[in-house]
Design an enzyme around this catalytic site. Structure first.
Site, short mmCIF file in Angstrom:
data_model
loop_
_atom_site.label_atom_id
_atom_site.label_comp_id
_atom_site.label_asym_id
_atom_site.label_seq_id
_atom_site.Cartn_x
_atom_site.Cartn_y
_atom_site.Cartn_z
N ASP A 14 0.78 -1.18 0.04
CA ASP A 14 0.17 0.06 0.04
C ASP A 14 0.82 1.18 -0.08
O ASP A 14 0.43 2.38 0.23
CB ASP A 14 -0.77 -0.01 1.14
CG ASP A 14 -0.18 0.07 2.48
OD1 ASP A 14 1.10 -0.10 2.56
OD2 ASP A 14 -1.00 -0.50 3.32
N ASN B 63 3.10 -8.46 14.48
CA ASN B 63 3.69 -7.09 14.18
C ASN B 63 5.14 -6.94 14.60
O ASN B 63 5.93 -8.06 15.04
CB ASN B 63 2.90 -6.23 15.16
CG ASN B 63 2.90 -4.65 14.83
OD1 ASN B 63 3.56 -4.18 14.02
ND2 ASN B 63 1.62 -4.01 15.01
N ASP C 194 9.65 -5.03 11.37
CA ASP C 194 10.62 -3.99 10.93
C ASP C 194 11.49 -3.42 12.12
O ASP C 194 12.44 -3.18 11.92
CB ASP C 194 9.69 -2.79 10.32
CG ASP C 194 8.56 -2.36 11.02
OD1 ASP C 194 8.33 -2.92 12.17
OD2 ASP C 194 7.78 -1.66 10.87
#
Length: 755
Positions: free
Chosen positions: A572, A661, A664
């Site tokens: 996205d 989650n 990163d």
């Protein structure tokens, strides 16, 4: 019909019918200001396009100064025959250099020419040496100073992977090109195209390849692209004659023959033997392959130098000539206006360097003649017309609005009243109205379109991609040390995001340095790249289906990924191709780092992640960062994927699977933990984008996150610091804005939007 939710705090209830009028004025005001800025940028494009962003962010003068004749460059191809060749970037195993993994075409451009500013390089002739590594290349270099072609020379010491320009080795008062190289009795000669002199001349190498002297005039005729070769005991020559009118359109070819290279030469009885555009003018050295003679000719039907055609010579003697066309096509991706040779290829020079192995030099251009000039004029003219119309309309409306005359003037026009009293308003209120307008439109889209609906994804994505492509274009790849390379995009997705992924593939397959797109498919029936993702085949798209839906999957080692450089990208995130090229060049300077577009700053011991959605604004305000998120970042697949999947990160991967989650953040802690204890070396590098849009803010379908996103991220930073010993503590890096200035961030609901 699109309606504005009246309960939204940023929507003003109309007073005496003026609410929508004020909103319309605000929208028009915003549009006009933006278009006028784009016009200014477009008017400066002639200067801007002569520059490029270096990886460090400073502007450097690019030696190339393109003109209306094209943007020709030279590439190398290898294979098992002259009719089955691959561009360097597709040769397996990868051909790597110190700066490129793998090396990619073109291998020689006008930016290599350091002694005489050049518009383009073309007409390459290779001269491989016996050691298998050294080879020389002679070519036309069009001088910016004189506007005519000179002959340049370059050398490669690694088998043709990289070339170093030596010098402009031949400069005459007339145009020179097509430096045909030939050897006779252990002496190397050159026969360049110099038809404007009215003759065909033979030059002798006194010190190959840099020193040439005129040996003699071979033929007192203005022959074009003369190509001599030995066949059945005689010297033969294919050439076009400038004295023939048809030669100007590549329609004429003659044959000459002689018992000796130095003449005398005699015109063939059938000359001209060919008089149409498809393949008459010579396009390189004739070759022998499997005991058959082949020649190559230019196809000029669509434009000058459109493509190269191959012909098998069936009969060649002093009385008769006969040939037939054979299939010939350059293998590789040819994205029109993107790849360096996508629109024109007019020269081919092939050599057998070992038993069954061939190498060839070929020139190419991604533009047709005058494409750059007319493209700039069209874009500037369109913007100027829009801005003039917009400004004229806005001037009248804003004058009425700013003087409070909108409703009064309407009333006067209906009642016939002549006395209209106007009170001035403040520009500050108009700007505030513009801000409210933006908020209102975001709220409008969010409230009127169902979450995850086709309209929400397809409609908004189409608008965003149109914007990015229209105002960003498809720039050329950026070289590093005059070398080009390719990278792979790795994107993770699943079935609920198919429309987002489709738009993703359609956009990024037009970026010049993208070599492939790998889709890590986490959940649901996998899509078909051609049918479901509308892949055009320009860039290979591979779907890698995973058994487990995990955020760790994108860092899984994959031997089938073609390139060492990987751009990890959320599906996205929309970035212009120009920003990808700048980021890729920056990463190639420091491949041990992750280089990306989303910075963060984690401070304290234990570190805090309390900013949630305003983290980027907080980071910019602080002027330093120590984290680059993997949602849009370049990395070394061998180093990063190997480290992430190693035993030292076993607990970290389990943690990511548990919270779904923070992969990163884990990557940054992991990389920083491998650095020495001092803060001199960097594990991450930020590149400021010119445009960057996060489509995820306009849709409810996300890869990860949810209502507890902020608290989960906060816990991750604390737990990872404990796991790795808080390697980010005291390790901060100042921003380099790349000459673009500090970004301006909006309120927390909007974030930092680069438009």
């Amino acid at each position: 019909m699109l309606t504005f939710p009246s309960t939204h705090p940023y929507v003003t209830t109309p007073t005496k019918g003026r609410g929508l009028q004020q909103l319309a004025v605000s929208v028009l005001f915003c549009v006009c200001i933006y278009v006028l800025l784009e016009v200014c940028a477009s008017l400066g494009s002639a200067w801007w396009w002569s520059l490029y962003h270096s990886p460090s962010g400073t502007l450097q003068l690019h030696r190339c100064q393109s003109d209306g004749e094209g943007d020709w460059s030279i590439g190398l191809f290898k294979g098992t025959s002259p009719f089955h060749l691959l561009p360097l970037e597709h040769v397996a195993p990868n051909l790597n250099t110190k700066r490129s993994w793998p090396i990619s075409n073109p291998v020689l451009t006008c930016s290599h020419i350091h002694d005489e500013p050049s518009s383009f390089v073309a007409d390459p002739f290779l001269w491989p040496m016996n050691d298998g590594k050294t080879m020389y290349l002679l070519y036309e270099s069009k001088s910016v100073r004189t506007g005519q072609g000179d002959i340049g020379a370059a050398v490669s010491h690694d088998g043709g992977l990289t070339f170093h320009h030596l010098a402009v080795v031949l400069d005459e008062p007339w145009h020179l090109s097509y430096p045909f190289l030939v050897k006779d009795k252990d002496q190397i000669y050159m026969i360049p195209e110099g038809s404007k002199s009215g003759t065909l001349r033979l030059y002798r190498a006194e010190s190959f390849p840099t020193r040439w002297v005129l040996d003699r005039v071979l033929i007192e005729e203005p022959l074009i692209d003369a190509s001599p070769f030995m066949h059945d005991g005689l010297w033969w020559m294919f050439a076009s004659n400038r004295n023939e009118k048809s030669s100007k359109n590549c329609r004429e070819m003659e044959i000459w023959f002689s018992a000796n290279l130095k003449g005398p030469w005699q015109r063939h009885a059938q000359s001209p033997i060919r008089q149409w555009q498809q393949g008459s003018r010579s396009a390189g050295r004739p070759i022998m392959y499997k005991d058959d003679l082949y020649r190559f000719g230019q196809d000029c039907t669509r434009t000058y130098g459109h493509r190269v055609r191959a012909f098998k010579v069936k009969t060649l003697n002093a009385e008769r000539y006969e040939e037939e066309e054979v299939p010939f096509e350059v293998t590789g991706t040819l994205r029109e206006g993107v790849d360096w040779n996508s629109l024109r290829q007019h020269h081919f020079d092939a050599h057998e360097i070992s038993d069954g192995q061939w190498i060839a030099a070929m020139d190419g251009d991604k533009y047709v003649s005058d494409y750059l000039l007319w493209g700039r004029l069209r874009r500037t003219g369109t913007l100027l017309l829009i801005s003039l119309v917009c400004s004229a309309a806005a001037a009248g409306i804003l004058w009425l609005y700013s003087n409070g005359c909108w409703s009064s003037s309407l009333k006067a026009s209906t009642t016939g009243t002549q006395d209209v009293t106007c009170s001035p308003s403040h520009l500050k209120s108009l700007i505030q109205r513009c801000k409210q307008c933006v908020k209102c439109w975001v709220a409008c889209f969010s409230s009127t379109l169902p979450a995850g609906s086709f309209l929400e994804q397809a409609g908004i994505l189409s608008l965003i991609l149109w914007y990015v492509r229209t105002w960003s274009g498809n720039p050329a790849a950026l070289p590093l040390d005059n070398q080009y390379s390719k990278f792979s995009i790795v994107v993770m997705s699943y079935d609920a995001r198919i429309l987002t992924l489709q738009a993703f593939v359609q956009h990024y397959q037009h970026c010049a340095s993208v070599g492939e797109i790998v889709v890590v498919w986490n959940k649901g029936p996998p899509p078909d790249p051609q049918k479901d993702l509308k892949s055009t085949g320009f860039v290979p798209v591979r779907i890698r289906v995973e058994d487990l839906n995990s955020m760790n999957n994108r860092f899984k080692p994959d031997p089938d990924i073609r390139n060492r450089g990987v751009l990890m990208l959320d599906d996205d995130i929309v970035l212009p191709c120009a920003d990808l090229e700048r980021g890729f060049a920056a990463w190639r300077e420091h491949p041990e780092r992750i280089t990306g577009y989303f910075p963060r700053l984690l401070e304290g011991d234990p570190p805090q992640y309390q900013c949630i959605w305003s983290c980027e604004k907080y980071t910019y305000d602080k002027g330093q960062y120590n984290v680059v998120l993997a949602g849009a970042a370049f990395m070394d697949k061998d180093y990063v994927f190997g480290l992430y999947s190693s035993h030292i990160n076993h607990q970290g991967r389990e943690y990511v699977d548990r919270v779904f989650n923070c992969d990163d953040l884990l990557l940054n802690y992991l990389l920083a933990s491998q650095l020495p204890g001092n803060a001199v070396r960097q594990h991450a590098q930020y590149v400021r984008p010119t445009k960057r849009l996060d489509v995820g803010k306009l849709t409810s379908i996300r890869l990860s996150g949810g209502g507890s996103f902020g608290s989960v991220r906060h816990n991750c930073t604390r737990d990872f610091a404990s796991l790795f010993g808080n390697p980010l503590l005291g390790r901060v890096y100042p921003f380099d804005w790349g000459g673009l200035g500090k970004p301006t961030c909006g309120p927390s609901w909007l974030g930092c939007v680069f438009i």
